[in-house]
Design a protein around this motif. Structure first.
Motif, PDB file in Angstrom:
ATOM      1  N   TYR A  43      33.692  33.689  37.747  1.00 14.24           N
ATOM      2  CA  TYR A  43      32.842  34.874  37.618  1.00 14.24           C
ATOM      3  C   TYR A  43      31.455  34.629  38.210  1.00 14.24           C
ATOM      4  O   TYR A  43      30.949  35.430  39.002  1.00 14.24           O
ATOM      5  CB  TYR A  43      32.737  35.285  36.148  1.00 14.24           C
ATOM      6  N   LEU A  44      30.837  33.522  37.828  1.00 10.87           N
ATOM      7  CA  LEU A  44      29.488  33.218  38.315  1.00 10.87           C
ATOM      8  C   LEU A  44      29.466  32.980  39.820  1.00 10.87           C
ATOM      9  O   LEU A  44      28.522  33.392  40.506  1.00 10.87           O
ATOM     10  CB  LEU A  44      28.923  32.007  37.571  1.00 10.87           C
ATOM     11  N   GLY A  45      30.497  32.338  40.335  1.00 11.17           N
ATOM     12  CA  GLY A  45      30.559  32.111  41.770  1.00 11.17           C
ATOM     13  C   GLY A  45      30.715  33.401  42.553  1.00 11.17           C
ATOM     14  O   GLY A  45      30.097  33.588  43.604  1.00 11.17           O
ATOM     15  N   THR A  46      31.524  34.300  42.026  1.00 10.03           N
ATOM     16  CA  THR A  46      31.684  35.590  42.685  1.00 10.03           C
ATOM     17  C   THR A  46      30.408  36.405  42.614  1.00 10.03           C
ATOM     18  O   THR A  46      30.034  37.090  43.568  1.00 10.03           O
ATOM     19  CB  THR A  46      32.859  36.373  42.055  1.00 10.03           C
ATOM     20  N   ARG A  47      29.702  36.318  41.496  1.00  6.51           N
ATOM     21  CA  ARG A  47      28.412  37.020  41.378  1.00  6.51           C
ATOM     22  C   ARG A  47      27.400  36.455  42.367  1.00  6.51           C
ATOM     23  O   ARG A  47      26.549  37.169  42.884  1.00  6.51           O
ATOM     24  CB  ARG A  47      27.851  36.899  39.960  1.00  6.51           C
ATOM     25  N   GLU A  48      27.494  35.173  42.635  1.00  7.16           N
ATOM     26  CA  GLU A  48      26.597  34.547  43.603  1.00  7.16           C
ATOM     27  C   GLU A  48      26.927  34.997  45.029  1.00  7.16           C
ATOM     28  O   GLU A  48      26.038  35.218  45.841  1.00  7.16           O
ATOM     29  CB  GLU A  48      26.698  33.027  43.489  1.00  7.16           C
ATOM     30  N   LEU A  49      28.222  35.112  45.316  1.00 11.69           N
ATOM     31  CA  LEU A  49      28.634  35.518  46.659  1.00 11.69           C
ATOM     32  C   LEU A  49      28.412  37.005  46.915  1.00 11.69           C
ATOM     33  O   LEU A  49      28.033  37.409  48.014  1.00 11.69           O
ATOM     34  CB  LEU A  49      30.108  35.184  46.885  1.00 11.69           C
ATOM     35  N   PRO A  51      26.375  39.614  44.961  1.00  9.87           N
ATOM     36  CA  PRO A  51      25.518  39.923  43.810  1.00  9.87           C
ATOM     37  C   PRO A  51      25.438  41.412  43.466  1.00  9.87           C
ATOM     38  O   PRO A  51      25.137  41.756  42.323  1.00  9.87           O
ATOM     39  CB  PRO A  51      24.151  39.377  44.221  1.00  9.87           C
ATOM     40  N   GLU A  52      25.723  42.284  44.415  1.00  7.43           N
ATOM     41  CA  GLU A  52      25.568  43.707  44.136  1.00  7.43           C
ATOM     42  C   GLU A  52      26.777  44.318  43.422  1.00  7.43           C
ATOM     43  O   GLU A  52      26.717  45.471  43.008  1.00  7.43           O
ATOM     44  CB  GLU A  52      25.291  44.485  45.431  1.00  7.43           C
ATOM     45  N   LYS A  54      29.259  43.830  40.284  1.00  9.52           N
ATOM     46  CA  LYS A  54      29.735  43.170  39.073  1.00  9.52           C
ATOM     47  C   LYS A  54      31.238  43.399  38.895  1.00  9.52           C
ATOM     48  O   LYS A  54      31.939  42.559  38.343  1.00  9.52           O
ATOM     49  CB  LYS A  54      28.971  43.718  37.872  1.00  9.52           C
ATOM     50  N   ALA A  57      33.317  40.735  40.600  1.00  7.92           N
ATOM     51  CA  ALA A  57      33.292  39.486  39.834  1.00  7.92           C
ATOM     52  C   ALA A  57      34.236  39.567  38.639  1.00  7.92           C
ATOM     53  O   ALA A  57      34.978  38.621  38.354  1.00  7.92           O
ATOM     54  CB  ALA A  57      31.873  39.173  39.384  1.00  7.92           C
TER      55      ALA A  57
END
Length: 80
Positions: A43-49, A51-52, A54, A57
């Protein structure tokens, strides 16, 4: 798996012992916790890749959580 990968699973068994019923259960719970931690990192990695978004993610985490191999690996322990 690297040899250090077995350390988190071996610690509960080493502390409680192999004859204690919660020794093996705690090792399985440790493995399940590591599987849940992997989902958090997805989840956090997808949010980093992305970010716009959610939703992307959450979708990637949901897809990973339903993957049969991840569910299987996160739910068993062995003694090799």
């Amino acid at each position: 798996m690297s040899p250090l990968g077995y350390v988190p699973l071996a610690l509960p068994v080493a502390i409680l012992g192999t004859d204690h019923p919660f020794g093996w259960i705690s090792a399985r719970m440790t493995n399940a916790l590591l599987g849940a931690l992997l989902l958090l990192f997805i989840y956090l990695g997808t949010r980093e890749l992305i970010p716009e978004s959610k939703r992307v993610a959450l979708l990637s985490m949901a897809l990973a959580s339903l993957h049969p191999q991840l569910v299987f690996v996160s739910s068993y322990i062995n003694n090799d």
